[in-house]
Design a protein around this motif. Structure first.
Motif, PDB file in Angstrom:
ATOM      1  N   MET A  73      14.793  -4.054  -9.556  1.00 34.81           N
ATOM      2  CA  MET A  73      15.270  -2.764 -10.003  1.00 34.81           C
ATOM      3  C   MET A  73      14.081  -1.803 -10.127  1.00 34.81           C
ATOM      4  SD  MET A  73      17.637  -1.938 -13.267  1.00 34.81           S
ATOM      5  CE  MET A  73      16.675  -1.133 -14.503  1.00 34.81           C
ATOM      6  N   THR A  74      14.243  -0.614  -9.642  1.00 32.54           N
ATOM      7  CA  THR A  74      13.202   0.397  -9.709  1.00 32.54           C
ATOM      8  C   THR A  74      13.127   0.970 -11.117  1.00 32.54           C
ATOM      9  OG1 THR A  74      13.620   0.969  -7.403  1.00 32.54           O
ATOM     10  CG2 THR A  74      12.405   2.559  -8.712  1.00 32.54           C
ATOM     11  N   PRO A  75      11.916   1.004 -11.720  1.00 34.41           N
ATOM     12  CA  PRO A  75      11.794   1.580 -13.061  1.00 34.41           C
ATOM     13  C   PRO A  75      12.089   3.079 -13.030  1.00 34.41           C
ATOM     14  CG  PRO A  75       9.634   1.086 -12.133  1.00 34.41           C
ATOM     15  CD  PRO A  75      10.656   0.553 -11.176  1.00 34.41           C
ATOM     16  N   LEU A  76      12.426   3.650 -14.200  1.00 36.71           N
ATOM     17  CA  LEU A  76      12.705   5.078 -14.279  1.00 36.71           C
ATOM     18  C   LEU A  76      11.491   5.904 -13.846  1.00 36.71           C
ATOM     19  CD1 LEU A  76      14.702   5.265 -17.613  1.00 36.71           C
ATOM     20  CD2 LEU A  76      15.578   5.396 -15.275  1.00 36.71           C
ATOM     21  N   LYS A  77      10.321   5.484 -14.263  1.00 32.49           N
ATOM     22  CA  LYS A  77       9.088   6.168 -13.887  1.00 32.49           C
ATOM     23  C   LYS A  77       8.098   5.113 -13.403  1.00 32.49           C
ATOM     24  CE  LYS A  77       7.125  10.309 -15.253  1.00 32.49           C
ATOM     25  NZ  LYS A  77       6.865  11.332 -16.217  1.00 32.49           N
ATOM     26  N   VAL A 115      -1.154  14.845  -6.202  1.00 31.92           N
ATOM     27  CA  VAL A 115       0.018  14.560  -5.366  1.00 31.92           C
ATOM     28  C   VAL A 115       1.017  13.689  -6.125  1.00 31.92           C
ATOM     29  CG1 VAL A 115       0.801  13.328  -3.289  1.00 31.92           C
ATOM     30  CG2 VAL A 115      -1.200  14.833  -3.168  1.00 31.92           C
ATOM     31  N   LEU A 116       0.516  12.689  -6.841  1.00 26.06           N
ATOM     32  CA  LEU A 116       1.400  11.697  -7.456  1.00 26.06           C
ATOM     33  C   LEU A 116       1.955  12.100  -8.817  1.00 26.06           C
ATOM     34  CD1 LEU A 116      -0.602   8.544  -6.429  1.00 26.06           C
ATOM     35  CD2 LEU A 116       1.596   9.300  -5.500  1.00 26.06           C
ATOM     36  N   ASP A 117       1.271  12.969  -9.524  1.00 19.26           N
ATOM     37  CA  ASP A 117       1.787  13.382 -10.833  1.00 19.26           C
ATOM     38  C   ASP A 117       2.837  14.489 -10.727  1.00 19.26           C
ATOM     39  OD1 ASP A 117       0.526  11.558 -12.470  1.00 19.26           O
ATOM     40  OD2 ASP A 117      -1.166  12.863 -12.949  1.00 19.26           O
ATOM     41  N   ALA A 118       2.984  15.101  -9.564  1.00 20.85           N
ATOM     42  CA  ALA A 118       3.955  16.194  -9.401  1.00 20.85           C
ATOM     43  C   ALA A 118       5.414  15.717  -9.480  1.00 20.85           C
ATOM     44  CB  ALA A 118       3.695  16.947  -8.099  1.00 20.85           C
ATOM     45  N   PRO A 119       5.810  14.653  -8.764  1.00 18.68           N
ATOM     46  CA  PRO A 119       7.211  14.212  -8.850  1.00 18.68           C
ATOM     47  C   PRO A 119       7.514  13.606 -10.219  1.00 18.68           C
ATOM     48  CG  PRO A 119       6.129  13.325  -6.887  1.00 18.68           C
ATOM     49  CD  PRO A 119       5.062  13.900  -7.760  1.00 18.68           C
ATOM     50  N   ASP A 177       9.341  11.145 -11.068  1.00 15.47           N
ATOM     51  CA  ASP A 177       9.548   9.699 -11.098  1.00 15.47           C
ATOM     52  C   ASP A 177       8.266   8.890 -10.912  1.00 15.47           C
ATOM     53  OD1 ASP A 177       9.582  10.744  -8.457  1.00 15.47           O
ATOM     54  OD2 ASP A 177      10.540   8.932  -7.699  1.00 15.47           O
ATOM     55  N   LEU A 178       7.122   9.572 -10.744  1.00 12.02           N
ATOM     56  CA  LEU A 178       5.838   8.902 -10.549  1.00 12.02           C
ATOM     57  C   LEU A 178       4.855   9.345 -11.616  1.00 12.02           C
ATOM     58  CD1 LEU A 178       5.460   9.407  -6.677  1.00 12.02           C
ATOM     59  CD2 LEU A 178       6.492   7.461  -7.873  1.00 12.02           C
ATOM     60  N   GLU A 179       3.992   8.416 -12.042  1.00  7.52           N
ATOM     61  CA  GLU A 179       2.998   8.745 -13.059  1.00  7.52           C
ATOM     62  C   GLU A 179       1.733   7.910 -12.838  1.00  7.52           C
ATOM     63  OE1 GLU A 179       2.682   8.913 -17.922  1.00  7.52           O
ATOM     64  OE2 GLU A 179       4.103   7.521 -17.021  1.00  7.52           O
ATOM     65  N   VAL A 180       0.614   8.565 -12.644  1.00  4.80           N
ATOM     66  CA  VAL A 180      -0.663   7.869 -12.541  1.00  4.80           C
ATOM     67  C   VAL A 180      -1.106   7.533 -13.956  1.00  4.80           C
ATOM     68  CG1 VAL A 180      -3.077   8.017 -11.831  1.00  4.80           C
ATOM     69  CG2 VAL A 180      -1.294   9.021 -10.396  1.00  4.80           C
ATOM     70  N   VAL A 181      -1.265   6.239 -14.238  1.00  5.40           N
ATOM     71  CA  VAL A 181      -1.643   5.808 -15.587  1.00  5.40           C
ATOM     72  C   VAL A 181      -3.020   5.142 -15.634  1.00  5.40           C
ATOM     73  CG1 VAL A 181       0.754   5.574 -16.359  1.00  5.40           C
ATOM     74  CG2 VAL A 181      -0.419   3.599 -15.348  1.00  5.40           C
ATOM     75  N   ALA A 182      -3.606   4.888 -14.449  1.00  3.75           N
ATOM     76  CA  ALA A 182      -4.920   4.241 -14.419  1.00  3.75           C
ATOM     77  C   ALA A 182      -5.638   4.597 -13.128  1.00  3.75           C
ATOM     78  CB  ALA A 182      -4.770   2.725 -14.533  1.00  3.75           C
ATOM     79  N   GLU A 183      -6.967   4.601 -13.215  1.00  2.00           N
ATOM     80  CA  GLU A 183      -7.824   4.859 -12.059  1.00  2.00           C
ATOM     81  C   GLU A 183      -8.902   3.787 -12.011  1.00  2.00           C
ATOM     82  OE1 GLU A 183      -9.573   8.750 -12.070  1.00  2.00           O
ATOM     83  OE2 GLU A 183      -7.627   9.769 -12.115  1.00  2.00           O
ATOM     84  N   ALA A 184      -9.395   3.538 -10.799  1.00  2.00           N
ATOM     85  CA  ALA A 184     -10.511   2.614 -10.604  1.00  2.00           C
ATOM     86  C   ALA A 184     -11.384   3.155  -9.484  1.00  2.00           C
ATOM     87  CB  ALA A 184      -9.988   1.223 -10.248  1.00  2.00           C
ATOM     88  N   THR A 185     -12.680   2.870  -9.574  1.00  2.00           N
ATOM     89  CA  THR A 185     -13.603   3.346  -8.544  1.00  2.00           C
ATOM     90  C   THR A 185     -14.167   2.220  -7.692  1.00  2.00           C
ATOM     91  OG1 THR A 185     -15.426   3.320 -10.141  1.00  2.00           O
ATOM     92  CG2 THR A 185     -14.245   5.415  -9.822  1.00  2.00           C
ATOM     93  N   ASP A 186     -13.739   0.982  -7.942  1.00  2.00           N
ATOM     94  CA  ASP A 186     -14.115  -0.137  -7.076  1.00  2.00           C
ATOM     95  C   ASP A 186     -13.032  -1.214  -7.162  1.00  2.00           C
ATOM     96  OD1 ASP A 186     -14.780  -2.195  -9.136  1.00  2.00           O
ATOM     97  OD2 ASP A 186     -16.530  -0.941  -9.551  1.00  2.00           O
ATOM     98  N   GLY A 187     -13.128  -2.182  -6.285  1.00  2.00           N
ATOM     99  CA  GLY A 187     -12.103  -3.212  -6.203  1.00  2.00           C
ATOM    100  C   GLY A 187     -11.996  -4.096  -7.430  1.00  2.00           C
ATOM    101  N   LEU A 207       2.587  10.008   1.135  1.00  2.00           N
ATOM    102  CA  LEU A 207       2.312   9.125   0.006  1.00  2.00           C
ATOM    103  C   LEU A 207       3.463   9.001  -0.984  1.00  2.00           C
ATOM    104  CD1 LEU A 207       0.303   7.177  -1.198  1.00  2.00           C
ATOM    105  CD2 LEU A 207      -0.705   9.099  -2.454  1.00  2.00           C
ATOM    106  N   VAL A 208       4.091  10.095  -1.345  1.00  2.00           N
ATOM    107  CA  VAL A 208       5.172  10.024  -2.332  1.00  2.00           C
ATOM    108  C   VAL A 208       6.314   9.155  -1.808  1.00  2.00           C
ATOM    109  CG1 VAL A 208       6.956  11.367  -3.528  1.00  2.00           C
ATOM    110  CG2 VAL A 208       4.585  12.179  -3.506  1.00  2.00           C
ATOM    111  N   GLU A 209       6.705   9.354  -0.564  1.00  2.00           N
ATOM    112  CA  GLU A 209       7.792   8.538  -0.010  1.00  2.00           C
ATOM    113  C   GLU A 209       7.366   7.085   0.145  1.00  2.00           C
ATOM    114  OE1 GLU A 209      11.340   7.384   0.583  1.00  2.00           O
ATOM    115  OE2 GLU A 209      10.893   9.439   0.040  1.00  2.00           O
ATOM    116  N   ALA A 210       6.098   6.837   0.476  1.00  2.00           N
ATOM    117  CA  ALA A 210       5.600   5.469   0.567  1.00  2.00           C
ATOM    118  C   ALA A 210       5.685   4.774  -0.792  1.00  2.00           C
ATOM    119  CB  ALA A 210       4.163   5.459   1.085  1.00  2.00           C
ATOM    120  N   CYS A 211       5.353   5.493  -1.859  1.00  2.00           N
ATOM    121  CA  CYS A 211       5.453   4.933  -3.220  1.00  2.00           C
ATOM    122  C   CYS A 211       6.901   4.581  -3.540  1.00  2.00           C
ATOM    123  CB  CYS A 211       4.932   5.923  -4.252  1.00  2.00           C
ATOM    124  SG  CYS A 211       3.167   6.222  -4.196  1.00  2.00           S
TER     125      CYS A 211
END
Length: 141
Positions: free
Chosen positions: A1-5, A24-28, A30-40, A115-119
């Motif tokens: 099941m797809t989460p609400l956000k 790009v991702l914070d605009a829709p 149903d999407l929310e960027v909650v974390a970032e990383a700068t390396d693997g 990207l948005v549609e891929a997500c």
């Protein structure tokens, strides 16, 4: 099941790319960027320790590549979906991404368009591949 956000981790070693992805991702709604990383390594740590639904990983990062991070994330926390982000329109990287467990492969040159549609597709269990990738897969199989 797809989460609400959909809660998203973005990982790229270039700060300007991270800012652009976030925009790009914070605009829709149903999407929310909650974390970032700068390396693997950071990407793996944040994906497995947080409440992340989707990890978007640059294919080329320091300490651990996006492909290595994708393998580890999908092994340690299989419910997290992974999208690979790359500037490489390369069959080799595409096939490696699929083998690493990625749900999609998005070219950086088409982020604003794809990207948005891929997500959304990844969260529905529908793989996303750029048009040239589909032709490459058809030749392979």
């Amino acid at each position: 099941m797809t989460p609400l956000k959909t809660r998203i981790l973005i990982a790229d070693d270039h700060p300007i790319v991270l800012r652009g992805l976030r925009m790009v991702l914070d605009a829709p709604p149903d999407l929310e960027v909650v974390a970032e990383a700068t390396d693997g390594d950071q990407a793996v740590e944040r994906a497995v320790s947080g409440e992340i639904h989707l990890a978007i990983l640059d294919i080329s990062m320091p300490r651990k590549t996006g492909l290595q991070a994708a393998r580890e994330i999908t092994h340690r926390k299989p419910e997290v979906r992974v999208l690979m982000l790359s500037m490489h329109d390369s069959e080799q990287y595409l096939f490696e991404a699929i083998r690493a467990g990625a749900s999609g492969y998005v070219l950086k040159s088409a982020v604003d368009r794809d990207l948005v549609e891929a997500c959304r597709g990844a969260m529905r269990g529908e793989p996303f591949l750029y048009p040239g990738a589909v032709r490459a897969l058809m030749r392979e199989y």
